[in-house]
Scaffold this motif. Structure first.
Motif, PDB file in Angstrom:
ATOM      1  N   ALA A 121      33.325  -4.717  -5.114  1.00 36.29           N
ATOM      2  CA  ALA A 121      31.896  -5.025  -5.096  1.00 36.29           C
ATOM      3  C   ALA A 121      31.667  -6.535  -5.104  1.00 36.29           C
ATOM      4  O   ALA A 121      30.761  -7.046  -4.419  1.00 36.29           O
ATOM      5  CB  ALA A 121      31.206  -4.379  -6.293  1.00 36.29           C
ATOM      6  N   LEU A 122      32.474  -7.266  -5.870  1.00 38.26           N
ATOM      7  CA  LEU A 122      32.340  -8.721  -5.889  1.00 38.26           C
ATOM      8  C   LEU A 122      32.636  -9.316  -4.516  1.00 38.26           C
ATOM      9  O   LEU A 122      31.935 -10.225  -4.048  1.00 38.26           O
ATOM     10  CB  LEU A 122      33.294  -9.319  -6.934  1.00 38.26           C
ATOM     11  N   GLN A 163      21.752 -13.224  -1.710  1.00 38.53           N
ATOM     12  CA  GLN A 163      22.370 -13.153  -3.020  1.00 38.53           C
ATOM     13  C   GLN A 163      22.095 -11.783  -3.628  1.00 38.53           C
ATOM     14  O   GLN A 163      20.942 -11.394  -3.806  1.00 38.53           O
ATOM     15  CB  GLN A 163      21.833 -14.258  -3.936  1.00 38.53           C
ATOM     16  N   LEU A 164      23.167 -11.042  -3.936  1.00 38.52           N
ATOM     17  CA  LEU A 164      23.044  -9.707  -4.519  1.00 38.52           C
ATOM     18  C   LEU A 164      23.465  -9.743  -5.981  1.00 38.52           C
ATOM     19  O   LEU A 164      24.405 -10.457  -6.357  1.00 38.52           O
ATOM     20  CB  LEU A 164      23.913  -8.702  -3.757  1.00 38.52           C
ATOM     21  N   ASP A 165      22.762  -8.960  -6.806  1.00 32.38           N
ATOM     22  CA  ASP A 165      23.092  -8.841  -8.223  1.00 32.38           C
ATOM     23  C   ASP A 165      24.169  -7.774  -8.380  1.00 32.38           C
ATOM     24  O   ASP A 165      23.995  -6.625  -7.961  1.00 32.38           O
ATOM     25  CB  ASP A 165      21.843  -8.466  -9.011  1.00 32.38           C
ATOM     26  N   VAL A 198      21.949  -3.615   2.618  1.00 34.44           N
ATOM     27  CA  VAL A 198      22.320  -4.896   3.233  1.00 34.44           C
ATOM     28  C   VAL A 198      21.688  -5.021   4.618  1.00 34.44           C
ATOM     29  O   VAL A 198      21.194  -6.092   4.995  1.00 34.44           O
ATOM     30  CB  VAL A 198      23.857  -5.017   3.307  1.00 34.44           C
ATOM     31  N   ASP A 199      21.685  -3.931   5.406  1.00 35.76           N
ATOM     32  CA  ASP A 199      21.063  -3.976   6.732  1.00 35.76           C
ATOM     33  C   ASP A 199      19.580  -4.310   6.635  1.00 35.76           C
ATOM     34  O   ASP A 199      19.047  -5.094   7.436  1.00 35.76           O
ATOM     35  CB  ASP A 199      21.250  -2.631   7.444  1.00 35.76           C
ATOM     36  N   GLU A 200      18.909  -3.714   5.657  1.00 32.12           N
ATOM     37  CA  GLU A 200      17.475  -3.975   5.497  1.00 32.12           C
ATOM     38  C   GLU A 200      17.220  -5.426   5.110  1.00 32.12           C
ATOM     39  O   GLU A 200      16.335  -6.090   5.663  1.00 32.12           O
ATOM     40  CB  GLU A 200      16.910  -3.036   4.434  1.00 32.12           C
ATOM     41  N   LYS A 201      18.002  -5.937   4.166  1.00 35.10           N
ATOM     42  CA  LYS A 201      17.821  -7.330   3.750  1.00 35.10           C
ATOM     43  C   LYS A 201      18.197  -8.294   4.877  1.00 35.10           C
ATOM     44  O   LYS A 201      17.568  -9.355   5.031  1.00 35.10           O
ATOM     45  CB  LYS A 201      18.666  -7.621   2.508  1.00 35.10           C
ATOM     46  N   ALA A 202      19.211  -7.939   5.679  1.00 33.67           N
ATOM     47  CA  ALA A 202      19.590  -8.801   6.799  1.00 33.67           C
ATOM     48  C   ALA A 202      18.468  -8.875   7.829  1.00 33.67           C
ATOM     49  O   ALA A 202      18.218  -9.946   8.412  1.00 33.67           O
ATOM     50  CB  ALA A 202      20.876  -8.279   7.451  1.00 33.67           C
ATOM     51  N   ARG A 203      17.774  -7.782   8.055  1.00 32.43           N
ATOM     52  CA  ARG A 203      16.637  -7.789   8.983  1.00 32.43           C
ATOM     53  C   ARG A 203      15.490  -8.626   8.445  1.00 32.43           C
ATOM     54  O   ARG A 203      14.757  -9.276   9.207  1.00 32.43           O
ATOM     55  CB  ARG A 203      16.189  -6.357   9.272  1.00 32.43           C
ATOM     56  N   GLU A 204      15.302  -8.617   7.134  1.00 31.61           N
ATOM     57  CA  GLU A 204      14.267  -9.468   6.540  1.00 31.61           C
ATOM     58  C   GLU A 204      14.602 -10.945   6.731  1.00 31.61           C
ATOM     59  O   GLU A 204      13.729 -11.758   7.065  1.00 31.61           O
ATOM     60  CB  GLU A 204      14.122  -9.141   5.057  1.00 31.61           C
ATOM     61  N   VAL A 205      15.869 -11.285   6.519  1.00 27.00           N
ATOM     62  CA  VAL A 205      16.285 -12.677   6.733  1.00 27.00           C
ATOM     63  C   VAL A 205      16.150 -13.045   8.209  1.00 27.00           C
ATOM     64  O   VAL A 205      15.734 -14.162   8.547  1.00 27.00           O
ATOM     65  CB  VAL A 205      17.739 -12.879   6.250  1.00 27.00           C
ATOM     66  N   TYR A 206      16.471 -12.105   9.087  1.00 23.47           N
ATOM     67  CA  TYR A 206      16.347 -12.375  10.527  1.00 23.47           C
ATOM     68  C   TYR A 206      14.892 -12.623  10.903  1.00 23.47           C
ATOM     69  O   TYR A 206      14.593 -13.500  11.727  1.00 23.47           O
ATOM     70  CB  TYR A 206      16.907 -11.193  11.315  1.00 23.47           C
TER      71      TYR A 206
END
Length: 679
Positions: free
Chosen positions: A337-338, A351-353, A369-377
């Motif tokens: 996980a790390l 950054q993930l907790d 992760v896919d959802e957060k990557a689309r937000e960053v995109y």
């Protein structure tokens, strides 16, 4: 009749020798300046001219006369290495049943005879008493020649077959690369391609990091490299670090003994002369494997009988003293996980907790992760046009410091993002504050893209719903007026002219792709250009490097035959592995640069900048262009020959006194000052 034609090769198609002459060929020779092709000649004119030429030259009568005396006779000066060519050449003399004959003359010095039948035929003819210059007519010789031709044909066939088998690998790769590239050039949505790359990479890497054996595999690989031994990851399952360290060292000690005896047998064989023993290689092996500092003379002192005990003792001590404490982190339950969190932070800047993702399974972790990557995109989509605009409107003042052309920047942003913006809004703001303000405006403007795409999908769904089949949707929409309604909406909302007549010529999928391109050109033109240019550029670069690598592989793969393996099979295996690695590298490089667009070259970013309103100067007319070209030509033409450049002053030698009166030589005075070359 009586004509002789000398030709290097007459076996190809299109060679048509008609007895008595060819009136059609002579007719076309007269008409080819009048008409572009023979099909353009009127049939009446053609038939009349052909008949006139035939009557004038008496071609049919002469053809019958030539046929009566034997027809066309072909003389060949050598035999071709392919029987097919010889047969074609013989066929020239019997066109459409005409009489004719052929005869071939060979020499024992011809390549075909010399390579395949020279010595054998020469020996046979010598025994028969034949002398040089005698004519050889023998079925045995003819059969031998045909056998030689057959060998050549078989060899050429095998060469072509081998080349085809090698090219099959590259053919599949070319189809995939060029098909992918052509789809981009045809206007496919590059954003969807990049999203697919992101999904593939997250699925691959997170699946690897979150695998239950990832920690033990990492520890086994790392410890095996340190201890110079191969370790099985399955042996370390459910072990703590102390147990794993003890097990790894015990196994390394047991294997070290066998490695020592193998090295001694290889470098100090008992059945070889002692002068041939390689003590230096044995010492180097021990030093590199167990990080010792032995010298060959240290080993010679104990001799062959005692060297095994010495090396085993040294190797065992080195293994026991090896520090494996740095590998403790690999056996941590949270290591996978790390590692996944670190990869996500490095790849997407997210950054993930650890406490939030520790208990997640692979599928929900990947989806998050896919959802957060689309937000960053999406954030990058809002930042990129601003970055391109700021690059474009950056200028330097008299002191050489960078500053923004704020007036031009405001005009561009007002038209680009369709917002109310004035120079006062940027007044007294620093560079970062201006950037943040424009990014907010860009984000608001990009938010309208989803609404426009939803409206287009609604129109397309209505078209498909009205038709019996998707293929008839466009035709039905033309009759119901939906295409005209869609065209008017595009004109009003997207400021683009897309007539319904052009829509009617497209399939539903082509129409969807075209409408998507119109929407993206309206709301994200810079990002769309950047995606397209980036994918194409990286794909082209990787493909060229791959072609070079495949050429090197093809030239060296034959050496695999020494290992008793088929080089063609190895070429296919290695080629596909190399191609898949290239394909993966393209995706990783694209996503790396998209999420780190600040690292893109400023000139590349500037090339994707889109002007809010293009201003074109009036183009010169054809007459003006012709006048300018004629003036340029006239300016280069003169009535008299140009005078050569002559130096009419007295020439000063290199070693002569300098004319300036300094007393020095010319080469050490004015010649040096004037930039002349001093040897």
């Amino acid at each position: 009749k009586g004509a002789v034609t000398i030709a290097t090769n007459m076996a190809g198609r299109g060679t048509d020798i008609v007895l008595g002459g060819n009136p059609e060929a002579m007719a076309w020779a007269q008409l080819q300046e009048k008409y572009e092709t023979r099909l353009d000649v009127p049939p009446s004119e053609w038939d009349e001219l052909v008949g006139q030429i035939e009557q004038r030259e008496q071609m049919k009568a002469e053809g019958r006369e030539v046929a009566e005396i034997g027809g066309l006779h072909i003389i060949g000066s050598e035999r071709h290495e392919a029987r097919r060519i010889d047969l074609q050449l013989r066929g020239r003399c019997g066109r459409q049943g005409d009489p004719g004959s052929s005869r071939f003359f060979l020499s024992l010095e011809d390549d075909l005879m010399r390579i395949f039948a020279g010595e054998w035929v020469r020996n046979i003819l010598t025994r028969l008493g034949m002398e040089e210059g005698d004519a050889i007519e023998s079925k045995m010789v003819s059969r031998r020649i045909e056998g030689a031709q057959k060998k050549v044909e078989e060899r050429n066939f095998e060469i072509r077959k081998s080349l085809l088998e090698y090219d099959e690998v590259m053919d599949e790769q070319r189809k995939r690369v060029y098909g992918y590239r052509q789809a981009i050039l045809d206007g496919i949505d590059c954003k969807s391609l990049i999203m697919d790359m992101i999904d593939e990479q997250t699925e691959h890497y997170l699946g690897e990091f979150l695998d239950r054996d990832y920690g033990t595999e990492s520890f086994a690989g790392w410890a095996g490299k340190i201890l110079s031994v191969e370790l099985d990851p399955k042996d370390f399952r459910r072990m703590d670090f102390e147990s794993a360290e003890t097990y790894a060292k015990d196994r390394a000690e047991r294997i070290a003994e066998g490695q020592v005896y193998d090295a001694i047998e290889e470098n100090l064989p008992e059945d070889a002369d002692t002068k041939d023993w390689n003590w230096e290689a044995l010492a180097k092996m021990a030093n590199s494997r167990w990080r010792l500092s032995l010298r060959d003379r240290d080993l010679k002192k104990v001799g062959r009988d005692g060297v095994a005990e010495l090396l085993i003792e040294k190797a065992t001590a080195a293994v026991r003293d090896t520090d494996l404490s740095q590998g403790e982190r690999f056996l941590d339950p949270d290591f996978g996980a790390l590692t996944a969190c670190a990869w996500v932070a490095h790849k997407f800047g997210i950054q993930l907790d650890l406490d939030e993702v520790r208990s997640l399974e692979l599928q929900p972790f990947t989806a998050m992760v896919d959802e957060k990557a689309r937000e960053v995109y999406a954030q990058k989509e809002a930042e990129y046009p601003v970055m391109a605009g700021l690059y474009h409107f950056t200028m330097r003042d008299a002191g050489g410091h960078k500053r923004y052309n704020r007036e031009a920047l405001v005009d561009w942003a007002r038209d680009r993002f369709e917002v109310e913006l004035s120079l006062e809004d940027l007044k007294n703001k620093q560079r970062d504050e201006i950037r943040e303000l424009l990014v907010d405006k860009s984000r608001e403007h990009a938010g309208r893209l989803d609404a426009a795409m939803a409206k287009i999908e609604e129109h397309l769904d209505d078209m498909v719903a009205e038709a019996d089949t998707p293929g008839e949707a466009i035709k039905a929409a033309t009759g119901s007026g939906r295409l005209r309604t869609l065209s008017e909406w595009i004109k009003t909302e997207l400021d683009d002219d897309f007539p319904p007549e052009e829509m009617a010529r497209l399939t539903p999928e082509q129409l969807r792709r075209h409408l998507t391109a119109i929407v993206e050109e309206k709301y994200r033109p810079e990002m769309r250009k950047m995606e397209r240019a980036l994918v194409l550029q990286l794909l082209d670069t990787a493909w060229k490097d791959h072609l070079l690598a495949m050429d090197h592989l093809k030239s060296s793969i034959g050496l695999r035959g020494y290992a008793q393996v088929d080089p063609k099979v190895e070429y296919k295996r290695e080629g596909m592995r190399t191609f898949e690695n290239m394909w993966v590298s393209v995706g990783e490089r694209v996503t790396d640069l998209v999420f780190r667009m600040e690292q893109l070259d400023e000139s590349f970013v500037g090339s994707t900048w889109t002007e809010s309103e293009a201003i074109h100067e009036d183009a010169a007319s054809a007459g003006e262009i012709a006048e300018q070209q004629q003036a340029a030509i006239d300016g280069t033409q003169v009535d008299r020959k140009p005078e050569p450049i002559r130096n009419r002053e007295e020439r000063v030698g290199r070693n002569s006194p300098c004319p300036c009166g300094s007393g020095k030589k010319y080469k050490n005075c004015c010649m040096r000052k004037s930039g002349g070359v001093v040897a």
